[in-house]
Design an enzyme around this catalytic site. Structure first.
Site, PDB file in Angstrom:
ATOM      1  N   SER A  64       0.818  -1.216   0.000  1.00 46.87           N
ATOM      2  CA  SER A  64       0.000   0.000   0.000  1.00 46.87           C
ATOM      3  C   SER A  64       0.851   1.265   0.000  1.00 46.87           C
ATOM      4  O   SER A  64       0.412   2.313  -0.459  1.00 46.87           O
ATOM      5  CB  SER A  64      -0.955   0.007   1.197  1.00 46.87           C
ATOM      6  N   ASN A  76       1.365  -4.547 -14.423  1.00 49.27           N
ATOM      7  CA  ASN A  76       0.308  -5.534 -14.654  1.00 49.27           C
ATOM      8  C   ASN A  76      -0.685  -5.579 -13.500  1.00 49.27           C
ATOM      9  O   ASN A  76      -1.608  -6.367 -13.511  1.00 49.27           O
ATOM     10  CB  ASN A  76       0.889  -6.928 -14.921  1.00 49.27           C
ATOM     11  N   ASP A  82       2.251 -19.237 -11.683  1.00 46.10           N
ATOM     12  CA  ASP A  82       1.690 -20.577 -11.493  1.00 46.10           C
ATOM     13  C   ASP A  82       2.767 -21.551 -11.007  1.00 46.10           C
ATOM     14  O   ASP A  82       3.952 -21.227 -11.005  1.00 46.10           O
ATOM     15  CB  ASP A  82       0.994 -21.079 -12.761  1.00 46.10           C
ATOM     16  N   TYR A  85       6.064 -22.340 -12.988  1.00 43.38           N
ATOM     17  CA  TYR A  85       7.107 -21.323 -13.151  1.00 43.38           C
ATOM     18  C   TYR A  85       8.170 -21.559 -12.076  1.00 43.38           C
ATOM     19  O   TYR A  85       8.190 -20.915 -11.032  1.00 43.38           O
ATOM     20  CB  TYR A  85       6.494 -19.921 -13.029  1.00 43.38           C
TER      21      TYR A  85
END
Length: 144
Positions: A64, A76, A82, A85
């Site tokens: 934050s 992004n 996943d 990876y």
């Protein structure tokens, strides 16, 4: 409790830890000193690679305070890693865009992650109409 294999870039990287009682998100840190000019994009190395259990994925988001402290946004907005990876070069990185000139030091906390089970298989049933309370459409919940 799941066990996760983790590889660190080097001994300079502060090891990951759970923040007891505060959050179930785990902070990630910059593994390098980064100097960015306003308008510049960079993949910031996070100094870790992991082998997640099959059926799980990691979600990476900014902390934050990241924008306020460093003037960067994650391009992004939510990174998904996943369980596949996990090769020798599959290091975790944060794609960052600088809104202002900034310097990020090694071990500065810039993002956080949590591990979640993959979404179950979903089947979509097409219908002519949905029945439920009409809440007024997207963005209709007001400011207060």
């Amino acid at each position: 409790m799941e066990r996760i294999k983790i590889k660190y870039l080097n001994n300079e990287i502060i090891r990951l830890e759970n923040i007891g009682g505060k959050s179930d998100w785990i902070d990630l840190r910059s593994a390098e000193r980064v100097v960015m000019k306003a308008g510049e994009f960079k993949l910031i190395h996070l100094g870790v690679a992991m082998q997640l259990p099959e059926g799980y994925e990691a979600h990476i988001v900014p902390r934050s305070s990241t924008f306020m402290n460093f003037g960067i946004i994650q391009t992004n907005h939510l990174g998904v890693i996943d369980h596949k990876y996990c090769g020798p070069n599959d290091w975790w990185k944060m794609p960052a865009y600088a809104i202002r000139d900034t310097i990020i030091e090694v071990n500065d906390r810039i993002c956080q992650f949590r591990i979640q089970k993959n979404q179950p298989t979903i089947y979509f049933e097409e219908v002519e109409e949905l029945f439920g309370e009409d809440r007024g459409g997207f963005g209709s919940t007001g400011k207060k």
